[in-house]
Enzyme design. Structure first.
Site, PDB file in Angstrom:
ATOM      1  N   GLU A   1      21.717  30.176 -53.122  1.00 43.05           N
ATOM      2  CA  GLU A   1      20.807  30.114 -51.980  1.00 43.05           C
ATOM      3  C   GLU A   1      21.223  28.939 -51.082  1.00 43.05           C
ATOM      4  OE1 GLU A   1      18.776  31.451 -50.178  1.00 43.05           O
ATOM      5  OE2 GLU A   1      18.119  33.220 -51.289  1.00 43.05           O
TER       6      GLU A   1
ATOM      7  N   GLY B   1      27.384  43.206 -47.676  1.00 38.87           N
ATOM      8  CA  GLY B   1      26.405  44.141 -47.148  1.00 38.87           C
ATOM      9  C   GLY B   1      25.688  43.571 -45.940  1.00 38.87           C
TER      10      GLY B   1
ATOM     11  N   THR C   1      23.814  50.540 -40.366  1.00 36.62           N
ATOM     12  CA  THR C   1      24.019  51.945 -40.727  1.00 36.62           C
ATOM     13  C   THR C   1      24.024  52.829 -39.493  1.00 36.62           C
ATOM     14  OG1 THR C   1      22.984  51.586 -42.877  1.00 36.62           O
ATOM     15  CG2 THR C   1      23.117  53.866 -42.091  1.00 36.62           C
TER      16      THR C   1
ATOM     17  N   HIS D   1      13.084  50.792 -39.572  1.00 41.58           N
ATOM     18  CA  HIS D   1      13.091  49.765 -40.613  1.00 41.58           C
ATOM     19  C   HIS D   1      11.802  48.939 -40.549  1.00 41.58           C
ATOM     20  CE1 HIS D   1      17.437  50.594 -40.951  1.00 41.58           C
ATOM     21  NE2 HIS D   1      17.313  50.078 -42.159  1.00 41.58           N
TER      22      HIS D   1
ATOM     23  N   LYS E   1      13.071  43.117 -40.289  1.00 45.43           N
ATOM     24  CA  LYS E   1      14.503  43.271 -39.994  1.00 45.43           C
ATOM     25  C   LYS E   1      14.853  42.578 -38.680  1.00 45.43           C
ATOM     26  CE  LYS E   1      18.284  46.621 -40.025  1.00 45.43           C
ATOM     27  NZ  LYS E   1      19.062  45.767 -40.970  1.00 45.43           N
TER      28      LYS E   1
END
Length: 263
Positions: free
Chosen positions: A33, A97, A165, A154, A158
């Site tokens: 973190e 990601g 995507t 979403h 977000k």
């Protein structure tokens, strides 16, 4: 057994990944973190809602990378690029990601494949990657006479829009239709006139706790095709990320994607 460093272990995705480690046969090398995080020192397993693992959240990125075979990162672009540098120096694999990366940052990540195994994907879910393949096939079959619109939904937390995507889906259609980037329309407002041939619309909705929903519409006179993926749990992304990490472990340097993992 692969040892992974989970970057952003206290976040929603980080906790989901840690919760699946035992099930997926992966060992936690480090739970990373940022410096000053309120939960530093907390056991990563307890934080993820499973049994204690014996590894606490740390802000020492150098040691965290060194303690792992592969780093999994779902964070912010600036942090991802810092981790990329550390992974190159330590010769460790990196699964990314993170969304919201610039074209320049994506190019840098792909070039890193000359030194380390790196996998960059806007979405790790198996179903979404199936959607990518289906949209590519559909877009090639429906080049002429079809209007294409892409929508995504979403949760209200977000930060980037459109989602990574949705951007990937847009790129797939754009390439199949040989559409110029100038023909991409992000939302519409006012008197915009008739829809132009070749235009691709991209629309982002935000609200509630929606994990993720993506739809690609192919409209023609007299017919409409809709290809949709709905995510109801982050577990699908976490499971895909761990599958990608196991795939990268021991792999030679190279730029990989989720289709390489799923083949």
């Amino acid at each position: 057994m692969s040892r992974v460093c989970v970057s952003g272990s206290a976040g929603r995705m980080g906790r989901a990944i840690v919760s699946l480690l035992k099930e997926e046969g992966v060992e936690l090398g480090a739970a990373l973190e940022y410096e000053g995080h309120a939960l530093l020192g907390t056991d990563a397993g307890v934080l993820a809602g499973v049994d204690a693992i014996g590894l606490a959240l740390t802000a020492d990125a150098v040691a965290a990378v060194a303690a792992s075979d592969v780093v999994i990162d779902f964070s912010a672009p600036a942090n991802t690029m810092r981790l990329l540098d550390l992974c190159i120096k330590a010769k460790k694999g990196l699964v990314i990601g993170t969304t919201g990366l610039s074209d320049e940052q994506k190019t840098t990540i792909l070039k890193a494949g000359a030194s380390i195994p790196v996998l960059l994907s806007p979405n790790m879910a198996v179903g979404v990657n199936a959607l990518f393949a289906l949209v590519e096939q559909a877009a090639k079959m429906m080049r002429d006479g079809f209007d294409v619109e892409i929508s995504e939904i979403h949760h209200h937390f977000k930060k980037d829009a459109p989602s990574g995507t949705a951007v990937r889906l847009k790129d797939i259609v754009r390439d199949a239709h040989a559409t110029d980037e100038s023909q991409i329309v992000y939302g519409r407002e006012g008197i915009v006139g008739e829809r132009q041939t070749g235009e691709i619309g991209v629309h982002a909705l935000r609200g509630g706790d929606v994990v993720g929903e993506h739809t690609v519409y192919f409209f023609a006179d007299g017919e409409r095709i809709e290809l949709t993926h709905r995510a109801t749990s982050r577990i699908i992304f976490a499971r895909g990320a761990l599958r990608a990490a196991k795939f990268l472990s021991g792999k030679p340097p190279g730029s990989y994607n989720m289709m390489d993992v799923l083949r």
